[in-house]
Design an enzyme around this catalytic site. Structure first.
Site, PDB file in Angstrom:
ATOM      1  N   ARG A  48       0.742  -1.388  -0.151  1.00  0.00           N
ATOM      2  CA  ARG A  48       0.016  -0.085   0.030  1.00  0.00           C
ATOM      3  C   ARG A  48       0.876   1.329  -0.180  1.00  0.00           C
ATOM      4  O   ARG A  48       0.406   2.417   0.539  1.00  0.00           O
ATOM      5  CB  ARG A  48      -1.007  -0.001   1.104  1.00  0.00           C
ATOM      6  CG  ARG A  48      -1.911  -1.149   1.154  1.00  0.00           C
ATOM      7  CD  ARG A  48      -3.243  -0.830   1.912  1.00  0.00           C
ATOM      8  NE  ARG A  48      -3.790  -2.193   2.276  1.00  0.00           N
ATOM      9  CZ  ARG A  48      -3.415  -3.181   3.254  1.00  0.00           C
ATOM     10  NH1 ARG A  48      -2.465  -2.925   4.088  1.00  0.00           N
ATOM     11  NH2 ARG A  48      -4.213  -4.140   3.149  1.00  0.00           N
TER      12      ARG A  48
ATOM     13  N   LYS B 144       1.713  11.811 -10.902  1.00  0.00           N
ATOM     14  CA  LYS B 144       0.987  10.895 -11.711  1.00  0.00           C
ATOM     15  C   LYS B 144       1.850   9.299 -11.883  1.00  0.00           C
ATOM     16  O   LYS B 144       3.087   9.747 -12.252  1.00  0.00           O
ATOM     17  CB  LYS B 144       0.576  11.363 -12.876  1.00  0.00           C
ATOM     18  CG  LYS B 144      -0.578  12.160 -13.067  1.00  0.00           C
ATOM     19  CD  LYS B 144      -0.994  12.502 -14.495  1.00  0.00           C
ATOM     20  CE  LYS B 144      -2.346  13.612 -14.223  1.00  0.00           C
ATOM     21  NZ  LYS B 144      -2.326  14.019 -15.583  1.00  0.00           N
TER      22      LYS B 144
ATOM     23  N   GLU C 192       7.644  20.187 -24.498  1.00  0.00           N
ATOM     24  CA  GLU C 192       6.987  20.331 -23.236  1.00  0.00           C
ATOM     25  C   GLU C 192       7.456  21.397 -22.472  1.00  0.00           C
ATOM     26  O   GLU C 192       6.500  22.136 -22.176  1.00  0.00           O
ATOM     27  CB  GLU C 192       7.121  19.171 -22.406  1.00  0.00           C
ATOM     28  CG  GLU C 192       6.337  17.868 -22.677  1.00  0.00           C
ATOM     29  CD  GLU C 192       4.698  17.798 -22.633  1.00  0.00           C
ATOM     30  OE1 GLU C 192       4.245  18.635 -21.668  1.00  0.00           O
ATOM     31  OE2 GLU C 192       4.239  16.923 -23.302  1.00  0.00           O
TER      32      GLU C 192
ATOM     33  N   LYS D 270       5.085  23.826 -13.478  1.00  0.00           N
ATOM     34  CA  LYS D 270       4.465  22.879 -13.470  1.00  0.00           C
ATOM     35  C   LYS D 270       3.763  22.702 -11.811  1.00  0.00           C
ATOM     36  O   LYS D 270       2.770  22.332 -11.643  1.00  0.00           O
ATOM     37  CB  LYS D 270       4.911  21.327 -13.885  1.00  0.00           C
ATOM     38  CG  LYS D 270       3.835  20.210 -13.704  1.00  0.00           C
ATOM     39  CD  LYS D 270       4.144  19.035 -14.377  1.00  0.00           C
ATOM     40  CE  LYS D 270       3.089  17.923 -14.302  1.00  0.00           C
ATOM     41  NZ  LYS D 270       3.534  16.735 -14.862  1.00  0.00           N
TER      42      LYS D 270
ATOM     43  N   GLU E 201      -6.147  17.014 -10.006  1.00  0.00           N
ATOM     44  CA  GLU E 201      -6.602  17.219 -11.388  1.00  0.00           C
ATOM     45  C   GLU E 201      -7.978  17.569 -11.445  1.00  0.00           C
ATOM     46  O   GLU E 201      -8.775  16.908 -12.033  1.00  0.00           O
ATOM     47  CB  GLU E 201      -6.371  15.982 -12.084  1.00  0.00           C
ATOM     48  CG  GLU E 201      -6.107  16.473 -13.572  1.00  0.00           C
ATOM     49  CD  GLU E 201      -5.393  15.279 -14.613  1.00  0.00           C
ATOM     50  OE1 GLU E 201      -5.467  14.206 -14.204  1.00  0.00           O
ATOM     51  OE2 GLU E 201      -4.871  15.764 -15.580  1.00  0.00           O
TER      52      GLU E 201
ATOM     53  N   ARG F 259      -5.297  22.217 -13.620  1.00  0.00           N
ATOM     54  CA  ARG F 259      -4.389  21.374 -14.215  1.00  0.00           C
ATOM     55  C   ARG F 259      -4.485  20.922 -15.410  1.00  0.00           C
ATOM     56  O   ARG F 259      -3.463  20.491 -16.245  1.00  0.00           O
ATOM     57  CB  ARG F 259      -4.371  20.006 -13.278  1.00  0.00           C
ATOM     58  CG  ARG F 259      -2.956  19.147 -13.351  1.00  0.00           C
ATOM     59  CD  ARG F 259      -2.727  18.392 -12.188  1.00  0.00           C
ATOM     60  NE  ARG F 259      -1.657  17.380 -12.339  1.00  0.00           N
ATOM     61  CZ  ARG F 259      -1.447  16.440 -11.197  1.00  0.00           C
ATOM     62  NH1 ARG F 259      -1.698  16.423 -10.272  1.00  0.00           N
ATOM     63  NH2 ARG F 259      -0.291  15.723 -11.548  1.00  0.00           N
TER      64      ARG F 259
ATOM     65  N   ASN G  17      -2.353  20.160 -20.355  1.00  0.00           N
ATOM     66  CA  ASN G  17      -2.765  19.519 -21.378  1.00  0.00           C
ATOM     67  C   ASN G  17      -2.796  20.267 -22.738  1.00  0.00           C
ATOM     68  O   ASN G  17      -3.305  19.928 -23.863  1.00  0.00           O
ATOM     69  CB  ASN G  17      -4.046  18.874 -21.488  1.00  0.00           C
ATOM     70  CG  ASN G  17      -4.102  17.735 -20.430  1.00  0.00           C
ATOM     71  OD1 ASN G  17      -2.799  17.067 -20.472  1.00  0.00           O
ATOM     72  ND2 ASN G  17      -5.107  17.486 -19.427  1.00  0.00           N
TER      73      ASN G  17
ATOM     74  N   HIS H  30      -2.310  18.853 -26.079  1.00  0.00           N
ATOM     75  CA  HIS H  30      -2.724  17.638 -25.927  1.00  0.00           C
ATOM     76  C   HIS H  30      -3.727  16.615 -26.595  1.00  0.00           C
ATOM     77  O   HIS H  30      -3.592  15.679 -27.107  1.00  0.00           O
ATOM     78  CB  HIS H  30      -2.498  17.161 -24.578  1.00  0.00           C
ATOM     79  CG  HIS H  30      -1.199  17.124 -23.999  1.00  0.00           C
ATOM     80  ND1 HIS H  30      -0.479  18.345 -23.753  1.00  0.00           N
ATOM     81  CD2 HIS H  30      -0.353  16.201 -23.334  1.00  0.00           C
ATOM     82  CE1 HIS H  30       1.049  18.202 -23.368  1.00  0.00           C
ATOM     83  NE2 HIS H  30       0.872  16.716 -23.143  1.00  0.00           N
TER      84      HIS H  30
ATOM     85  N   HIS I 198      -3.239  14.190 -29.262  1.00  0.00           N
ATOM     86  CA  HIS I 198      -3.896  12.865 -29.289  1.00  0.00           C
ATOM     87  C   HIS I 198      -4.406  12.416 -30.397  1.00  0.00           C
ATOM     88  O   HIS I 198      -4.321  11.189 -30.564  1.00  0.00           O
ATOM     89  CB  HIS I 198      -4.975  13.033 -28.088  1.00  0.00           C
ATOM     90  CG  HIS I 198      -5.609  11.803 -27.446  1.00  0.00           C
ATOM     91  ND1 HIS I 198      -4.797  11.086 -26.459  1.00  0.00           N
ATOM     92  CD2 HIS I 198      -6.496  10.941 -27.935  1.00  0.00           C
ATOM     93  CE1 HIS I 198      -5.503   9.890 -26.377  1.00  0.00           C
ATOM     94  NE2 HIS I 198      -6.495   9.816 -27.304  1.00  0.00           N
TER      95      HIS I 198
ATOM     96  N   HIS J 255       5.479  11.613 -28.459  1.00  0.00           N
ATOM     97  CA  HIS J 255       4.668  12.294 -27.749  1.00  0.00           C
ATOM     98  C   HIS J 255       4.816  13.635 -27.763  1.00  0.00           C
ATOM     99  O   HIS J 255       4.201  14.476 -28.272  1.00  0.00           O
ATOM    100  CB  HIS J 255       4.584  12.116 -26.298  1.00  0.00           C
ATOM    101  CG  HIS J 255       3.523  12.673 -25.501  1.00  0.00           C
ATOM    102  ND1 HIS J 255       2.320  12.548 -25.680  1.00  0.00           N
ATOM    103  CD2 HIS J 255       3.776  13.613 -24.340  1.00  0.00           C
ATOM    104  CE1 HIS J 255       1.875  13.425 -24.709  1.00  0.00           C
ATOM    105  NE2 HIS J 255       2.382  14.019 -24.026  1.00  0.00           N
TER     106      HIS J 255
END
Lengths: 358, 358
Positions: free
Chosen positions: A118, A140, A182, A224, A234, A238, A242, A245, A249, A262
């Site tokens: 955990r 993340k 980025e 960031k 998020e 936040r 993106n 993105h 995508h 990416h």
């Protein structure tokens, strides 16, 4: 060495940025107190840097796991494999998982650390520019599912991030440029002064000047971190991260995540988003030109793959940024300022997509 | 209906306890706002109660997953199976996972919810006494690894727990008694007045009297919640909840987790721990007798399997409650008061183990 403190209360941690931090013999042992360490890496990065990490931590128990290299290996099966090694070595709750590599290794090792008993500690040693400016902040972690990217994961903050700019010397030039996408994103969304700095120092960055790299990484992480601190899980702001993105995508999905890096897709997506912002009267055309020029200089002005606007829209639609059936987009209100909105005329979106994809 | 608010700040949630809450047609729809619901259950419980849940939530999209019944199915592979269903049905971040069943289903469904898209909501509908008094509070979710129980998991709090005491009517009597072991544990460790209440109402509980069950569940959850709130991530005081578990763990391991129910092993372990407390002069022998009598009445005074003291000690040693090589134990300072300590003479432990296991 630059040091950025990510002030997440009891989960606060430092990001250390500088040349040769992995091999200086002191940064690693001073930053990591655990005795039992699992070093997760991949078959590309481990031969280059695993020995440096082992040498720096020679007074600890360090067990190695080397995953195959590549996004297609960011799977729950490989998490299971990492967990097997932790269990087989009877690692306790006070052990620590090191992620040595790019975003795939960081995401997978971080998620493994989040799940083991955990949650055990983990440290990031990112070796790509993208992971140094992106995965270092935000907590993340996770893996892909055949049905979608990053569908399985957890929020789990690292104890320390050590970004050694020397590792970028072994990074393919194309990946360095994708990482710069980025960096440019942070400037476009949050900080026009940083955008100016990038325009001035882009050649230094491409030439791997250590001081320039350290500053670019530091400022990206700082920008960031400011957003993440205000919105750790998020819910709102936040989403601005993106930028580029959603359009990107569509490109990545259309090309099966193989041809485009990416960062390259994000770069193309940012130009499309800037252009749409201009169509909506939010941004002067001269600013779009400024974006395009910077991306060109970084080798990132790449034409998207051909497809119809409706196909692009469909590919954007499977993105997680969809609410109630309508695609919400990150648009620029100015260079250095963005908004996340579903409030735009559909024909402006269609016209933009036609312009770029058709 | 009794309602206990677990006051975990922004992750606060209610525990609702009462007769026929699953079939009253209002508790479920009033407690769960999600439209997309994954109902995780097993092949034993689903035929009994899944339709009640579906009926109560007939205006929602409810997708079913039925796992095979049993601890041996609490695996990462089955988590992967649950995640597959979530992905295949394109469940979004605003979906909710319901765990309908005992501890295995709750732990596995909760962990699946924790991992899906880095955390979606989940609700517990526990149908065993053990899960109603134990898994409802604490936020522990996870699965077993071939190398050890609960080695993979996350802390993930439910949005709501609905304990329908009517479901205990389909529970095998042996499992009811095993659940009572945990109820008795809360009394022994935290609340001598509750112990007195249990002595008075044990027959009502064994006869499934709804009001008595509701009170016992409520008070158990309340006592556990008080500890968890002070120690959410299990740094200290929460260890007291393991009263009887270290000795019980030796029994479960020796018998391969098949013959003994967890609660039965805990009951035997509590008696051993009480006896050792008495040997150390912490607890009068008459109090040990009082513990033994209550466990007997509950059908839980079961002789541990035969083994040498050193074998028992070895089996206890692999337990997670070991620090720096020495076994820490939860001992009683009085009925209703416990301590977690490594400060005891080794020969007292050896003598106790010889008495019970040899």
């Amino acid at each position: 060495m630059l040091k950025l403190e990510v002030a997440l209360g009891e989960r606060a941690y430092p990001i250390l940025i500088g040349e040769s931090l992995l091999s200086d013999g002191k940064t690693l042992p001073a930053s990591i107190s655990a005795q039992d360490i699992l070093l997760v890496s991949n078959t590309t990065v481990a031969p280059l840097y695993a020995d440096r990490v082992r040498d720096a931590l020679q007074d600890r128990r360090v067990v190695d796991v080397r995953l195959p290299d590549g996004e297609q290996h960011k799977t729950l099966d490989n998490v299971s494999r990492v967990l097997d090694v932790l269990v087989a070595n009877r690692f306790g709750r006070d052990s620590l998982v090191i992620a040595l590599g790019g975003g795939v290794v960081g995401d997978l090792a971080g998620f493994s650390a989040a799940c083991y008993q955990r949650g055990v500690a983990f440290a990031q040693l990112p070796t790509t520019l993208l992971s140094q400016v992106d995965s270092s902040v935000g907590g993340k972690t996770g893996v892909n599912h055949p049905g979608g990217k990053n569908l399985i994961g957890a929020f789990h903050q690292p104890r320390v991030v050590i970004s050694d700019t020397a590792t970028l010397r072994t990074l393919p030039a194309r990946e360095l440029r994708a990482g710069l996408a980025e960096v440019i994103k942070y400037a476009l969304v949050f900080d026009v002064a940083f955008l100016g700095w990038l325009e001035q120092h882009l050649d230094d960055l491409l030439a791997l000047d250590a001081a320039a790299l350290a500053h670019a990484i530091y400022r990206s992480c700082e920008l960031k971190a400011q957003v993440v601190l205000r919105d750790e899980h998020e819910q709102g702001e936040r989403a601005l991260l993106n930028f580029g993105h959603t359009f990107g995508h569509a490109i990545e999905t259309a090309t099966g995540y193989t041809e485009w890096l990416h960062g390259e897709a994000v770069a193309a997506g940012m130009l499309i988003a800037a252009d749409m912002s201009s169509r909506l009267g939010l941004l002067p055309a001269s600013d779009v030109q400024r974006v395009r020029l910077l991306l060109q200089r970084a080798g990132l002005a790449i034409d998207p793959p051909r497809m119809t606007a409706s196909r692009a829209m469909q590919l954007m639609g499977v993105d997680k940024k969809v609410r109630a059936g309508r695609i919400r987009l990150v648009l620029l209100e100015a260079l250095g300022r963005a908004r996340f909105t579903a409030d735009y005329p559909d024909d402006a979106l269609a016209a933009t997509l036609t312009e770029y994809f058709d």
